[in-house]
Design a protein around this motif. Structure first.
Motif, mmCIF file in Angstrom:
data_model
loop_
_atom_site.group_PDB
_atom_site.id
_atom_site.type_symbol
_atom_site.label_atom_id
_atom_site.label_comp_id
_atom_site.label_asym_id
_atom_site.label_seq_id
_atom_site.Cartn_x
_atom_site.Cartn_y
_atom_site.Cartn_z
ATOM 1 N N ALA A 179 49.230 102.528 47.095
ATOM 2 C CA ALA A 179 48.343 101.363 47.014
ATOM 3 C C ALA A 179 46.969 101.699 47.584
ATOM 4 C CB ALA A 179 48.950 100.185 47.760
ATOM 5 N N LEU A 180 45.938 101.175 46.937
ATOM 6 C CA LEU A 180 44.568 101.320 47.414
ATOM 7 C C LEU A 180 44.069 99.959 47.883
ATOM 8 C CD1 LEU A 180 42.965 103.318 44.441
ATOM 9 C CD2 LEU A 180 44.234 104.232 46.396
ATOM 10 N N GLY A 181 43.146 99.981 48.802
ATOM 11 C CA GLY A 181 42.438 98.768 49.186
ATOM 12 C C GLY A 181 40.982 98.951 48.803
ATOM 13 N N ILE A 182 40.477 98.052 47.984
ATOM 14 C CA ILE A 182 39.109 98.188 47.486
ATOM 15 C C ILE A 182 38.273 97.005 47.971
ATOM 16 C CG2 ILE A 182 37.649 98.384 45.446
ATOM 17 C CD1 ILE A 182 39.459 100.817 45.935
ATOM 18 N N TYR A 183 37.378 97.305 48.903
ATOM 19 C CA TYR A 183 36.464 96.277 49.403
ATOM 20 C C TYR A 183 35.352 96.033 48.393
ATOM 21 C CZ TYR A 183 38.560 96.425 54.067
ATOM 22 O OH TYR A 183 39.431 96.328 55.119
ATOM 23 N N LYS A 184 34.859 94.793 48.381
ATOM 24 C CA LYS A 184 33.755 94.424 47.494
ATOM 25 C C LYS A 184 32.919 93.334 48.152
ATOM 26 C CE LYS A 184 36.519 95.045 43.251
ATOM 27 N NZ LYS A 184 37.018 94.373 42.021
ATOM 28 N N TYR A 185 31.599 93.512 48.129
ATOM 29 C CA TYR A 185 30.722 92.377 48.375
ATOM 30 C C TYR A 185 30.669 91.652 47.039
ATOM 31 C CZ TYR A 185 29.421 94.434 52.833
ATOM 32 O OH TYR A 185 29.460 94.947 54.111
ATOM 33 N N GLN A 186 31.365 90.522 46.965
ATOM 34 C CA GLN A 186 31.653 89.935 45.669
ATOM 35 C C GLN A 186 30.420 89.414 44.944
ATOM 36 O OE1 GLN A 186 35.412 89.897 44.673
ATOM 37 N NE2 GLN A 186 33.896 90.453 43.154
ATOM 38 N N ARG A 187 29.330 89.231 45.656
ATOM 39 C CA ARG A 187 28.103 88.790 44.977
ATOM 40 C C ARG A 187 27.540 89.898 44.084
ATOM 41 N NH1 ARG A 187 24.305 89.294 50.386
ATOM 42 N NH2 ARG A 187 26.324 89.546 51.378
ATOM 43 N N GLU A 188 27.929 91.161 44.359
ATOM 44 C CA GLU A 188 27.310 92.305 43.676
ATOM 45 C C GLU A 188 28.276 93.135 42.841
ATOM 46 O OE1 GLU A 188 24.051 93.131 47.242
ATOM 47 O OE2 GLU A 188 25.985 94.173 47.214
ATOM 48 N N ILE A 189 29.570 92.954 43.059
ATOM 49 C CA ILE A 189 30.574 93.769 42.368
ATOM 50 C C ILE A 189 31.468 92.862 41.526
ATOM 51 C CG2 ILE A 189 32.465 95.409 42.641
ATOM 52 C CD1 ILE A 189 29.798 96.557 43.517
ATOM 53 N N HIS A 190 31.780 93.299 40.318
ATOM 54 C CA HIS A 190 32.528 92.481 39.366
ATOM 55 C C HIS A 190 33.891 92.046 39.914
ATOM 56 C CE1 HIS A 190 33.827 96.635 38.712
ATOM 57 N NE2 HIS A 190 34.969 96.144 38.288
ATOM 58 N N ILE A 191 34.311 90.879 39.478
ATOM 59 C CA ILE A 191 35.588 90.309 39.907
ATOM 60 C C ILE A 191 36.719 90.883 39.065
ATOM 61 C CG2 ILE A 191 36.953 88.178 40.010
ATOM 62 C CD1 ILE A 191 34.279 86.696 40.512
#
Length: 326
Positions: A179-191
């Motif tokens: 399993a991977l954990g992928i962080y995202k600043y959701q305002r800038e990275i696709h959902i």
């Protein structure tokens, strides 16, 4: 590399910690409550809105059913005139849980485990939601039908607006390599919503089966998901690249969080950072040939939905023996 969130808080932690007891994260305890709320019926016709606060539907374990949390959010939106009294849960806003993890039932949310997205909300309403609804950590304004990021060097970037709180989320991505954990600043990275099997990971797995320890170029790496999966699959070398600077910023965080220490190059152009078996670049894929003089076994291309991939494939063919479009 220090993993510190833009908000200044300790939102980012090693994925090994995030995965610990993840199966129980959204599970209710035996005392957790729920309300039978019809999602397509007006909320105000089912519940007295004045009764909805942080105690409504709460449990001593600190969790509340997602529908109860969203009812609390919708109540505030109605109070602020963002939604009318005929509004229902289905048309209130988009809930994005964090960590994003596929569950077999509706999740019960602990504090700070939800980012919401709405194309109607304003700053005053957003600040009320953050203050009054303990489960919500961030409020974004935007249209989910519009993908955030940048298509290519000839396009203008599109982002959501962070109105209140913090929009950092973590998605748990299942792969054959762990399993991977992928962080995202959701305002800038696709959902991307959690899936039992990611079609992109399945395409990648099929490509990797042809090699023992391949060299991989991830031309349009986004938050780094596919490239990190390649590292987990024991690739000999992975090069990450994206034209979108926020994608590179979060790729570096995700490498570090998933156990691949990052060392910065000190340069703002060309090679941005590197580590054991990987390098990270921030440029138009068409310019990569000016910096890379090797032919990779696999070149991954993962573009925006609906984008013509011809130019990307042509650039990839100059750098890779096999181009994989996902």
């Amino acid at each position: 590399m220090e993993m510190r969130c833009r908000c200044g808080d300790t939102c980012i932690r090693p994925i090994s910690e995030a995965l610990k007891d993840i199966e129980l994260f959204y599970k209710p305890c035996k005392d957790c409550k729920t309300e039978k709320i019809k999602k397509f019926s007006p909320l105000a016709e089912q519940i007295n809105l004045d009764e909805i606060d942080n105690d409504f539907g709460s449990c001593k374990c600190g969790k509340r059913h997602l529908d109860i949390v969203m009812s609390h959010v919708l109540k505030i939106m109605i109070n602020e005139g963002i939604k009318d009294k005929k509004a229902n849960l289905r048309n209130s806003c988009i809930p994005l849980v964090t960590p994003g993890y596929l569950t077999d039932s509706v999740p019960y949310l602990p504090k700070g485990s939800l980012v919401i997205l709405s194309d109607k909300v304003d700053k005053k309403c957003a600040e009320r939601i953050i203050t009054e609804v303990r489960e919500v950590r961030g409020v974004l304004k935007g249209d989910i039908r519009k993908t955030v990021g940048i298509k290519d060097s000839d396009s203008n970037p599109h982002v959501y607006e962070l109105l209140a709180g913090c929009d950092l989320r973590c998605d748990i991505v299942q792969t054959p390599y762990g399993a991977l954990g992928i962080y995202k600043y959701q305002r800038e990275i696709h959902i991307e919503f959690p899936q039992v099997k990611s079609p992109k990971i399945e395409i990648l797995e099929k490509a990797l089966k042809d090699y023992d320890k391949p060299t991989v170029l991830d031309c349009t790496c986004g938050p780094g998901t596919l490239g990190i999966a390649c590292l987990k699959a024991n690739a000999q070398k992975v090069v990450f690249n994206d034209i979108w600077s926020p994608a590179i910023e979060i790729t570096l965080i995700n490498l570090e969080a998933n156990g691949f220490p990052v060392k910065f190059s000190g340069s703002e152009k060309g090679l941005i950072a590197s580590g054991d078996k990987f390098e990270v670049y921030n440029m138009d894929v068409r310019e990569l040939t000016n910096y890379l003089d090797e032919k990779f076994d696999i070149c991954i291309i993962d573009t925006f939905p609906g984008v013509d991939t011809i130019e990307f494939v042509e650039a990839g063919e100059k750098l890779g023996k096999k181009v994989v479009v996902v």
